[in-house]
Design a protein around this motif. Structure first.
Motif, PDB file in Angstrom:
ATOM      1  N   VAL A 122       0.836  -1.201   0.000  1.00 61.90           N
ATOM      2  CA  VAL A 122       0.000   0.000   0.000  1.00 61.90           C
ATOM      3  C   VAL A 122       0.869   1.247   0.000  1.00 61.90           C
ATOM      4  CG1 VAL A 122      -1.755   1.333   1.233  1.00 61.90           C
ATOM      5  CG2 VAL A 122      -1.875  -1.171   1.214  1.00 61.90           C
ATOM      6  N   LEU A 123       0.551   2.176  -0.890  1.00 61.03           N
ATOM      7  CA  LEU A 123       1.091   3.530  -0.845  1.00 61.03           C
ATOM      8  C   LEU A 123      -0.002   4.401  -0.238  1.00 61.03           C
ATOM      9  CD1 LEU A 123       2.576   3.805  -4.468  1.00 61.03           C
ATOM     10  CD2 LEU A 123       3.790   3.187  -2.368  1.00 61.03           C
ATOM     11  N   PHE A 124       0.284   5.018   0.902  1.00 62.42           N
ATOM     12  CA  PHE A 124      -0.740   5.772   1.620  1.00 62.42           C
ATOM     13  C   PHE A 124      -0.349   7.243   1.662  1.00 62.42           C
ATOM     14  CE2 PHE A 124      -3.432   7.371   4.907  1.00 62.42           C
ATOM     15  CZ  PHE A 124      -4.525   6.507   4.972  1.00 62.42           C
ATOM     16  N   SER A 125      -1.119   8.079   0.978  1.00 64.29           N
ATOM     17  CA  SER A 125      -0.840   9.510   0.910  1.00 64.29           C
ATOM     18  C   SER A 125      -1.461  10.211   2.115  1.00 64.29           C
ATOM     19  CB  SER A 125      -1.404  10.084  -0.398  1.00 64.29           C
ATOM     20  OG  SER A 125      -1.122  11.451  -0.512  1.00 64.29           O
ATOM     21  N   LEU A 126      -0.601  10.649   3.028  1.00 60.47           N
ATOM     22  CA  LEU A 126      -1.054  11.292   4.262  1.00 60.47           C
ATOM     23  C   LEU A 126      -0.880  12.801   4.123  1.00 60.47           C
ATOM     24  CD1 LEU A 126      -2.133  10.643   7.085  1.00 60.47           C
ATOM     25  CD2 LEU A 126       0.235  10.506   7.877  1.00 60.47           C
ATOM     26  N   LYS A 127      -1.970  13.535   4.123  1.00 57.51           N
ATOM     27  CA  LYS A 127      -1.936  14.967   3.817  1.00 57.51           C
ATOM     28  C   LYS A 127      -1.449  15.813   4.990  1.00 57.51           C
ATOM     29  CE  LYS A 127      -3.841  13.443   0.105  1.00 57.51           C
ATOM     30  NZ  LYS A 127      -3.034  13.215  -1.112  1.00 57.51           N
ATOM     31  N   ALA A 128      -2.001  15.555   6.169  1.00 57.48           N
ATOM     32  CA  ALA A 128      -1.616  16.297   7.378  1.00 57.48           C
ATOM     33  C   ALA A 128      -2.126  15.528   8.582  1.00 57.48           C
ATOM     34  CB  ALA A 128      -2.188  17.709   7.362  1.00 57.48           C
ATOM     35  N   ILE A 129      -1.475  15.714   9.713  1.00 59.77           N
ATOM     36  CA  ILE A 129      -1.888  15.030  10.937  1.00 59.77           C
ATOM     37  C   ILE A 129      -2.769  15.933  11.780  1.00 59.77           C
ATOM     38  CG2 ILE A 129      -1.094  14.039  13.111  1.00 59.77           C
ATOM     39  CD1 ILE A 129       0.895  13.822   9.857  1.00 59.77           C
ATOM     40  N   ILE A 153      -4.505  -0.660   7.926  1.00 56.58           N
ATOM     41  CA  ILE A 153      -3.658  -1.140   6.826  1.00 56.58           C
ATOM     42  C   ILE A 153      -2.313  -1.602   7.363  1.00 56.58           C
ATOM     43  CG2 ILE A 153      -2.338  -0.389   4.802  1.00 56.58           C
ATOM     44  CD1 ILE A 153      -4.737   1.434   4.115  1.00 56.58           C
ATOM     45  N   ALA A 154      -1.723  -0.787   8.237  1.00 54.07           N
ATOM     46  CA  ALA A 154      -0.395  -1.098   8.765  1.00 54.07           C
ATOM     47  C   ALA A 154      -0.386  -2.362   9.619  1.00 54.07           C
ATOM     48  CB  ALA A 154       0.126   0.078   9.582  1.00 54.07           C
ATOM     49  N   GLU A 155      -1.535  -2.753  10.129  1.00 52.32           N
ATOM     50  CA  GLU A 155      -1.628  -3.991  10.911  1.00 52.32           C
ATOM     51  C   GLU A 155      -1.606  -5.221  10.024  1.00 52.32           C
ATOM     52  OE1 GLU A 155      -5.180  -3.743  13.175  1.00 52.32           O
ATOM     53  OE2 GLU A 155      -4.432  -2.204  14.562  1.00 52.32           O
ATOM     54  N   HIS A 156      -1.853  -5.014   8.718  1.00 51.39           N
ATOM     55  CA  HIS A 156      -2.039  -6.169   7.840  1.00 51.39           C
ATOM     56  C   HIS A 156      -1.127  -6.214   6.625  1.00 51.39           C
ATOM     57  CE1 HIS A 156      -5.847  -5.866  10.100  1.00 51.39           C
ATOM     58  NE2 HIS A 156      -5.904  -7.173   9.977  1.00 51.39           N
ATOM     59  N   LYS A 157      -0.581  -5.064   6.203  1.00 53.61           N
ATOM     60  CA  LYS A 157       0.172  -5.042   4.948  1.00 53.61           C
ATOM     61  C   LYS A 157       1.415  -4.155   5.056  1.00 53.61           C
ATOM     62  CE  LYS A 157      -2.784  -7.535   2.643  1.00 53.61           C
ATOM     63  NZ  LYS A 157      -2.442  -8.816   1.986  1.00 53.61           N
ATOM     64  N   PRO A 158       2.421  -4.407   4.217  1.00 51.91           N
ATOM     65  CA  PRO A 158       3.529  -3.452   4.099  1.00 51.91           C
ATOM     66  C   PRO A 158       2.975  -2.135   3.557  1.00 51.91           C
ATOM     67  CG  PRO A 158       4.076  -5.552   3.043  1.00 51.91           C
ATOM     68  CD  PRO A 158       2.609  -5.585   3.349  1.00 51.91           C
ATOM     69  N   VAL A 159       3.413  -1.023   4.134  1.00 45.54           N
ATOM     70  CA  VAL A 159       2.853   0.267   3.723  1.00 45.54           C
ATOM     71  C   VAL A 159       3.943   1.329   3.629  1.00 45.54           C
ATOM     72  CG1 VAL A 159       2.240   0.827   6.114  1.00 45.54           C
ATOM     73  CG2 VAL A 159       1.120   2.045   4.241  1.00 45.54           C
ATOM     74  N   THR A 160       3.855   2.133   2.598  1.00 48.95           N
ATOM     75  CA  THR A 160       4.720   3.298   2.451  1.00 48.95           C
ATOM     76  C   THR A 160       3.853   4.542   2.593  1.00 48.95           C
ATOM     77  OG1 THR A 160       6.246   2.157   0.943  1.00 48.95           O
ATOM     78  CG2 THR A 160       6.267   4.573   0.916  1.00 48.95           C
ATOM     79  N   VAL A 161       4.144   5.336   3.610  1.00 46.13           N
ATOM     80  CA  VAL A 161       3.410   6.578   3.834  1.00 46.13           C
ATOM     81  C   VAL A 161       4.046   7.676   2.991  1.00 46.13           C
ATOM     82  CG1 VAL A 161       2.799   8.362   5.505  1.00 46.13           C
ATOM     83  CG2 VAL A 161       2.682   5.943   6.148  1.00 46.13           C
ATOM     84  N   ARG A 162       3.257   8.310   2.147  1.00 47.75           N
ATOM     85  CA  ARG A 162       3.745   9.415   1.334  1.00 47.75           C
ATOM     86  C   ARG A 162       3.364  10.729   2.000  1.00 47.75           C
ATOM     87  NH1 ARG A 162       2.267   7.621  -4.892  1.00 47.75           N
ATOM     88  NH2 ARG A 162       4.351   6.870  -5.414  1.00 47.75           N
ATOM     89  N   TYR A 163       4.377  11.584   2.185  1.00 44.08           N
ATOM     90  CA  TYR A 163       4.142  12.877   2.852  1.00 44.08           C
ATOM     91  C   TYR A 163       4.734  13.972   1.988  1.00 44.08           C
ATOM     92  CZ  TYR A 163       3.834  16.330   6.617  1.00 44.08           C
ATOM     93  OH  TYR A 163       3.518  17.429   7.379  1.00 44.08           O
ATOM     94  N   VAL A 164       3.902  14.938   1.605  1.00 50.15           N
ATOM     95  CA  VAL A 164       4.340  16.023   0.736  1.00 50.15           C
ATOM     96  C   VAL A 164       4.826  17.205   1.575  1.00 50.15           C
ATOM     97  CG1 VAL A 164       3.660  17.653  -1.065  1.00 50.15           C
ATOM     98  CG2 VAL A 164       2.746  15.326  -1.076  1.00 50.15           C
ATOM     99  N   VAL A 165       6.049  17.626   1.303  1.00 43.19           N
ATOM    100  CA  VAL A 165       6.639  18.770   1.988  1.00 43.19           C
ATOM    101  C   VAL A 165       6.199  20.049   1.278  1.00 43.19           C
ATOM    102  CG1 VAL A 165       8.794  19.940   2.576  1.00 43.19           C
ATOM    103  CG2 VAL A 165       8.637  17.443   2.759  1.00 43.19           C
ATOM    104  N   ILE A 166       5.293  20.784   1.931  1.00 42.32           N
ATOM    105  CA  ILE A 166       4.808  22.059   1.394  1.00 42.32           C
ATOM    106  C   ILE A 166       5.416  23.173   2.241  1.00 42.32           C
ATOM    107  CG2 ILE A 166       2.794  23.442   0.774  1.00 42.32           C
ATOM    108  CD1 ILE A 166       1.115  20.902   0.881  1.00 42.32           C
ATOM    109  N   PRO A 167       6.308  23.970   1.673  1.00 46.86           N
ATOM    110  CA  PRO A 167       6.978  25.021   2.446  1.00 46.86           C
ATOM    111  C   PRO A 167       6.006  25.914   3.205  1.00 46.86           C
ATOM    112  CG  PRO A 167       8.022  24.797   0.310  1.00 46.86           C
ATOM    113  CD  PRO A 167       6.782  23.938   0.276  1.00 46.86           C
TER     114      PRO A 167
END
Length: 244
Positions: A122-129, A153-167
């Protein structure tokens, strides 16, 4: 089974491991202020079947297998079409094709439960916390369900969290601190983070669609911006997908 899509790419190199066939499904309700493909938000009428997709994938199968790649369902938000993605992923796995789900997690939990058993990564696009910042950057009232879906998802599959750096928007110390706290609370040794630079190359699409680009005037992230955030994550022992 029929799916509605925006476009497809037969030689994708940034949507999962290896070379990949990427199907960008149509429809998304998150409405991110920095989305570079707002033309994918509408479902439209462009359709494709599972059988046609699999046939197309197999034309380039040698490239995918040799590179450790496979198939990626992206969007838009693919989990808005869970029946199609489930059938397509199941067909791919039956044929020995690696499956990656590219999602922002803004979906019903039932859709996630339906698709995840046939998902390899899974590629998971995380916008903000931060809740207020998330509301500012998206149309969602809250990111509570999104973070809950990430945890599942993280409990069940390999996951890459995508985080966009917005200045000056998502790269301040407090935002990164909250990101680190969240990631530390998720127990998955296979979790990694992909730190991505904000750009406004898709701003012209907003204008063409008669929409106001919400981040007008915000500068693109530099390599220095990305490295600073990456170093903060590495210092906190957060593994990066692609160390900067």
């Amino acid at each position: 089974m029929i799916g509605y899509y925006h476009s497809k790419e037969t030689f994708g190199t940034v949507d999962g491991e290896g070379i990949r066939y990427v199907l960008f499904l149509a429809g998304c309700g998150l409405g991110c202020a920095f989305c570079h493909n707002p033309d994918t938000w509408i479902k439209g009428e462009r359709s494709i079947t599972v059988e046609a997709t699999l046939k197309d994938i197999n034309q380039y199968r040698n490239f995918y297998d040799a590179s450790g790649g496979g198939f990626t369902a992206s969007g838009g938000e693919p989990l808005l079409q869970p029946n199609f993605v489930t059938d397509l992923f199941a067909a791919c796995q039956k044929d020995g094709i690696h499956t990656t789900l590219d999602t922002a997690g803004f979906c019903k939990t039932e859709a996630l439960l339906q698709v995840l058993p046939y998902t390899d990564h899974v590629l998971f696009s995380l916008k903000a916390i931060d809740h207020k910042l998330h509301r500012k950057l998206t149309l969602a009232d809250s990111n509570e369900a999104i973070i809950r879906n990430l945890r599942y998802i993280a409990e069940h599959k390999p996951v890459t969290v995508r985080y966009v750096v917005i200045p000056q928007v998502t790269d301040d110390a407090e935002s990164i601190k909250k990101l680190i706290e969240l990631l530390h609370s998720i127990k998955n040794v296979q979790l990694k983070v992909d730190v991505l630079p904000y750009h406004f190359m898709g701003a012209y699409k907003w204008n063409e669609l008669g929409m106001v680009y919400k981040l007008e005037g915000v500068p693109a992230a530099t390599s220095t911006d990305v490295k600073r955030v990456s170093d903060m994550l590495l210092t906190a022992n957060i593994p990066l997908q692609y160390p900067k």
